[in-house]
Design an enzyme around this catalytic site. Structure first.
Site, PDB file in Angstrom:
ATOM      1  N   GLU A   1      -4.342   2.371   2.518  1.00  0.00           N
ATOM      2  CA  GLU A   1      -5.106   1.924   1.362  1.00  0.00           C
ATOM      3  C   GLU A   1      -5.474   3.093   0.435  1.00  0.00           C
ATOM      4  OE1 GLU A   1      -8.860   0.288   2.464  1.00  0.00           O
ATOM      5  OE2 GLU A   1      -8.522  -1.419   1.146  1.00  0.00           O
TER       6      GLU A   1
ATOM      7  N   ARG B   1       0.860  -1.199   0.000  1.00  0.00           N
ATOM      8  CA  ARG B   1       0.000   0.000   0.000  1.00  0.00           C
ATOM      9  C   ARG B   1       0.891   1.242   0.000  1.00  0.00           C
ATOM     10  NH1 ARG B   1      -5.006  -1.318   4.275  1.00  0.00           N
ATOM     11  NH2 ARG B   1      -5.619  -3.263   3.277  1.00  0.00           N
TER      12      ARG B   1
END
Ligand code: ADP
Ligand code: ARG
Length: 369
Positions: A327, A322
């Protein structure tokens, strides 16, 4: 709490209303016209759709609550959320294949193993010379028993859950002792500082908003942390509870030991939603089972030159890459967040070991380049 003898949700069992089915039909038809690589697109075939479109959980949730985020955001990776714990059973024909694919082969007949935190001292020493790892974080998620999840929660549910969790969190002692801060009372600058320091969740995630997970915001949402900000908790963001242990450097044993200590104390005070087959229940199927996401913020400049290749190599160790702010974010200054991807079909201890061994391999690869 959702008292089954009094709650209106009990009356809502049976079939979804005709208007909901009609809306589902028209939205689904429109959705199919847009390209999508999500697991929702892959597994919500017309047959499965027809089988599930009239169903309703006893909390009154329908297939629309499950798929609305994925239909509005065709660029979703997954595209579904469980509107309440029962959704995993009522809409199993959709959830099961998604769970199987995301959690690397956890099949409909498989049973998630009982919780086992194991011995935290046997974790690999990841980066003894502090060359690559900036910080280490492990989080787990929990839902309170007898409550639905976001799209089905009322304003009262948010406040009740916050009340129960903040009381339990503020009773933690020793190194874990800290204070709960409701989002409602927090000024903009403090919020932004906590986000920039990677302690607080960000706001405005369109996937969550379109899942109706941000209703009554900021009511019932908040953050707990101890003095050193090494133990934190998020209340009513994506899940009822996210418990987080984090610190600078790569000491996985220290971070893991603190998380075990905190969650075991919380479990003595609050009843969490657990399923015999699926383990701990969460809003998103990617978080079921152990609910563990163990990550490092790491700089691997040679490996990261080719990001798709870096992601591919990380994938061979069941790791996910990530950006720096988590995210759906980009890397800042070459810092990546690398964590275990699957959370089901293995114990907590195995999930952390999988992450630890994978990170050790990535560091070895970086050093060989
Ligand atoms: P989660 O699935 O754990 O909720 P997100 O991807 O939304 O994760 O990230 C939440 C926050 O945690 C982000 O600010 C992210 O930068 C931070 N974070 C994740 N891993 C680490 C780490 N190892 N060190 C510091 N911060 C981290
Ligand atoms: N719904 C989003 C998607 O499908 C996020 C899924 C996983 N992440 C999460 N925070 N639950 O891409």
């Amino acid at each position: 709490m959702c008292d089954k003898s009094k709650c209106s949700c009990k009356k809502k069992g049976g079939q979804a209303a005709a208007s909901v089915v009609q809306l589902l039909e028209s939205e689904f038809t429109k959705y199919l016209e847009k390209p999508s690589n999500s697991l929702l697109r892959k597994y919500l075939t017309r047959d499965v759709f027809d089988k599930l479109k009239t169903r309703k959980t006893r909390f009154g949730s329908s297939l629309l609550d499950v798929i609305q985020s994925g239909m509005k955001n065709p660029d979703s990776n997954i595209g579904v959320y469980a509107c309440d714990p029962e959704a995993y059973t009522i809409f199993a024909a959709l959830f099961d294949p998604i769970i199987e694919e995301y959690h690397e082969g956890f099949k409909p007949m498989d049973i998630h193993p009982p919780a086992n935190w194991g011995d935290p001292s046997v974790m690999p020493k990841l980066d003894p010379e502090n060359k690559y790892i900036i910080s280490t974080r492990i989080r787990c998620a929990r839902s309170l028993e007898n409550y639905p999840f976001n799209p089905t929660m009322t304003n009262e549910h948010y406040f009740e859950i916050q009340d129960k969790l903040s009381r339990a969190l503020e009773s933690l002692d020793g190194e874990l002792k800290g204070k709960y801060y409701p989002l409602k009372d927090m000024d903009k600058e403090t919020k932004q500082r906590l986000i920039d320091e990677h302690f607080l969740f960000k706001e405005g995630d369109r996937f969550l908003q379109d899942a109706h997970a941000c209703e009554f915001w900021p009511n019932g949402r908040g953050i707990f942390y101890n003095d050193k900000k090494t133990l934190l908790a998020w209340c009513n963001e994506e899940d009822h509870l996210r418990l987080i242990s984090m610190q600078m450097g790569g000491d996985l044993t220290a971070v893991y030991t603190r998380l075990i200590n905190a969650i075991c104390k919380m479990e003595r005070q609050v009843k969490f939603s657990h399923d015999k087959r699926l383990g701990y229940l969460t809003f998103c199927p990617t978080n079921l089972g152990t609910t563990i996401r163990a990550s490092v913020h790491i700089k691997l400049p040679k490996l990261a030159v080719d990001l798709p290749e870096f992601e591919k190599i990380a994938g061979t160790y069941n790791l996910q890459v990530r950006g720096t702010r988590g995210e759906h974010s980009e890397s800042e200054g070459g810092v990546y967040d690398v964590s275990n991807k699957r959370r089901m079909g293995l114990t907590e201890h195995e999930a952390i070991l999988e992450m630890g061994k994978g990170i050790a391999e990535l560091i070895k690869k970086e050093e060989s380049l």
